[in-house]
Write an enzyme that holds these catalytic residues in place. Structure first.
Site, PDB file in Angstrom:
ATOM      1  N   SER A 241      47.520  38.933  43.827  1.00 49.87           N
ATOM      2  CA  SER A 241      46.189  39.286  44.318  1.00 49.87           C
ATOM      3  C   SER A 241      45.294  38.067  44.270  1.00 49.87           C
ATOM      4  O   SER A 241      45.490  37.175  43.425  1.00 49.87           O
ATOM      5  CB  SER A 241      45.583  40.392  43.450  1.00 49.87           C
TER       6      SER A 241
ATOM      7  N   TYR B 107      43.094  44.709  36.067  1.00 53.65           N
ATOM      8  CA  TYR B 107      43.824  44.354  37.282  1.00 53.65           C
ATOM      9  C   TYR B 107      43.924  42.835  37.410  1.00 53.65           C
ATOM     10  O   TYR B 107      45.011  42.290  37.645  1.00 53.65           O
ATOM     11  CB  TYR B 107      43.128  44.946  38.506  1.00 53.65           C
TER      12      TYR B 107
END
Length: 291
Positions: A148, A161
């Site tokens: 990500s 995350y």
């Protein structure tokens, strides 16, 4: 979901000397029943690859055969990977796509949500990869990690995350050092795509709207395929030109990205974007109370 190609998407064809022929490639894709996974499986199958998916909850309309597998289960992962390898007759490509998001402010103690994200995004990937290493070494294969943009540029209120994805990249780097003589390891860095991964964050009042620019699914799929099939092996691949700029700035000029994100967060907090969001109460209080 907006899947139209934009000018910022980096197309697969014509870049870095073309791509390898996918016909006959033996592939495992994790998170195969999710937004990214289904698209990847469909594209690879269309190119002639033999694909088996792993997913906690396979769907009856999945484009490939998907084995039910909980990647947080130490015993289930090697068993299901062994089944997949037996059906495929080996392995040429592993795409570690499985992952979840969710609200997790860094200022609060880590709870079940934090542990869940770390277990799936980092340790789940580790379990699956470890079960595939011997087969990948034998075939001189490739591993693609779907990381990500937040692995390099953290956004507020989603610490678990970002931490899991940054740790995933560290794991990929260690893996590359250990098996890179025989297996290529590439990390792909999507920014944000509209998908159910954001639902729990939005439900907690911590939507990404205003903090991120969404990109088309097609561009992410193209980039993963470029990592998997490109003749030139790449270490790191952002999925858009904007993402490439953000990735460069976050790595080489982190104070610049910190200031931009901090200014955006302050504006959202003062503008009422987090009204009623209990998890953002500390952020709102610090940005709205008189000095």
């Amino acid at each position: 979901m907006n899947t139209a190609r934009t000018s910022s998407a980096l197309p697969l064809r014509g870049l870095f000397g073309g791509r390898r022929d996918a016909r006959g490639l033996r592939v495992i894709v994790t998170g195969a029943s999710g937004t990214f996974g289904r698209a990847l499986c469909a594209e690879l199958t269309g190119l002639g690859a033999r694909v088996i998916g792993l997913d906690l909850a396979p769907r009856p309309d999945d484009p490939v055969d998907v084995l039910a597998c909980d990647i947080t289960d130490d015993a289930e992962v090697p068993a299901m990977v062994a089944t997949a390898l037996d059906r495929l007759g080996g392995l040429d490509l592993l795409i570690n796509n499985a992952g979840i998001g969710g609200p997790a402010p860094a200022e609060l103690p880590p709870g079940a949500e934090v542990r869940r994200q770390l277990d799936i995004n980092l340790l789940g990937t580790w379990r699956v990869t470890a079960a595939c290493v011997d087969a990948l070494v034998a075939s001189r294969g490739r591993v693609v990690m779907v990381s990500s943009r937040m692995a390099a540029m953290q956004l507020p209120l989603a610490a678990a995350y970002g931490a899991s994805k940054r740790a995933l990249v560290a794991y990929a780097d260690a893996l590359r050092m250990e098996i890179g003589t025989h297996v290529a390891v590439t990390c792909v860095y999507p920014s944000a795509v509209r998908s159910p991964i954001h639902d729990s964050t939005a439900a907690a009042g911590l939507s990404l709207e205003g903090m991120s620019s969404y990109e088309p699914l097609e561009g992410v799929v193209d980039t993963v395929l470029r990592a998997a099939l490109g003749r030139r092996v790449r270490r790191d691949l952002p999925t858009t030109r904007r993402g490439a700029v953000e990735f460069f700035l976050a790595r080489h000029l982190p104070r610049v990205t910190d200031r931009i994100i901090a200014r955006t967060l302050a504006g959202r907090a003062r503008g009422g974007a987090f009204e009623g969001a209990e998890l953002a109460a500390g952020v709102v209080r610090r940005h709205t109370e008189a000095p």
